[in-house]
Write a protein that holds these residues in place. Structure first.
Motif, PDB file in Angstrom:
ATOM      1  N   SER A   1     -19.654  12.276  34.087  1.00 57.88           N
ATOM      2  CA  SER A   1     -18.297  11.711  34.088  1.00 57.88           C
ATOM      3  C   SER A   1     -18.070  10.802  35.291  1.00 57.88           C
ATOM      4  CB  SER A   1     -17.271  12.841  34.093  1.00 57.88           C
ATOM      5  OG  SER A   1     -17.396  13.630  32.949  1.00 57.88           O
TER       6      SER A   1
ATOM      7  N   GLY B   1     -19.959   7.556  34.791  1.00 50.58           N
ATOM      8  CA  GLY B   1     -19.289   6.716  33.806  1.00 50.58           C
ATOM      9  C   GLY B   1     -18.052   6.044  34.366  1.00 50.58           C
ATOM     10  N   LEU B   2     -17.315   6.753  35.202  1.00 49.35           N
ATOM     11  CA  LEU B   2     -16.112   6.162  35.784  1.00 49.35           C
ATOM     12  C   LEU B   2     -16.435   5.127  36.842  1.00 49.35           C
ATOM     13  CD1 LEU B   2     -13.788   9.266  36.076  1.00 49.35           C
ATOM     14  CD2 LEU B   2     -13.504   7.304  34.579  1.00 49.35           C
TER      15      LEU B   2
ATOM     16  N   SER C   1     -17.793   4.181  30.716  1.00 46.71           N
ATOM     17  CA  SER C   1     -17.296   5.490  30.298  1.00 46.71           C
ATOM     18  C   SER C   1     -17.298   5.642  28.779  1.00 46.71           C
ATOM     19  CB  SER C   1     -15.890   5.725  30.844  1.00 46.71           C
ATOM     20  OG  SER C   1     -14.999   4.756  30.352  1.00 46.71           O
TER      21      SER C   1
END
Length: 74
Positions: free
Chosen positions: A16, A19-20, A25
């Motif tokens: 996560s 991805g951010l 994402s």
């Protein structure tokens, strides 16, 4: 089981966060949901073994929803 749950939690946070930070994402969220579902499944099995059936059933329902959303977004 605690080690497996910890490893899965670290994978979810890592995927996560990656991805951010990279902006990818939409590509990585299904994988994060898949690992989140696995982590919830392991937690549900642990709760079921400790005779907390209400918590285990809720965790299994959330696991199914997480797997459904992950499969839908793939």
């Amino acid at each position: 089981m605690k080690i497996l749950r910890l490893i899965l939690a670290i994978i979810v946070v890592a995927v996560s966060s990656y991805g951010l930070t990279t902006g990818n994402s939409e590509v990585l969220i299904p994988y994060a949901l898949l690992f989140l579902g696995l982590m919830l499944l392991v937690t549900g099995i642990t709760e079921f073994k400790e005779r907390r059936k209400a918590n285990a059933i809720i965790l299994f329902i959330v696991t199914g929803f997480s797997f459904f959303v992950a499969a839908y977004t793939f």
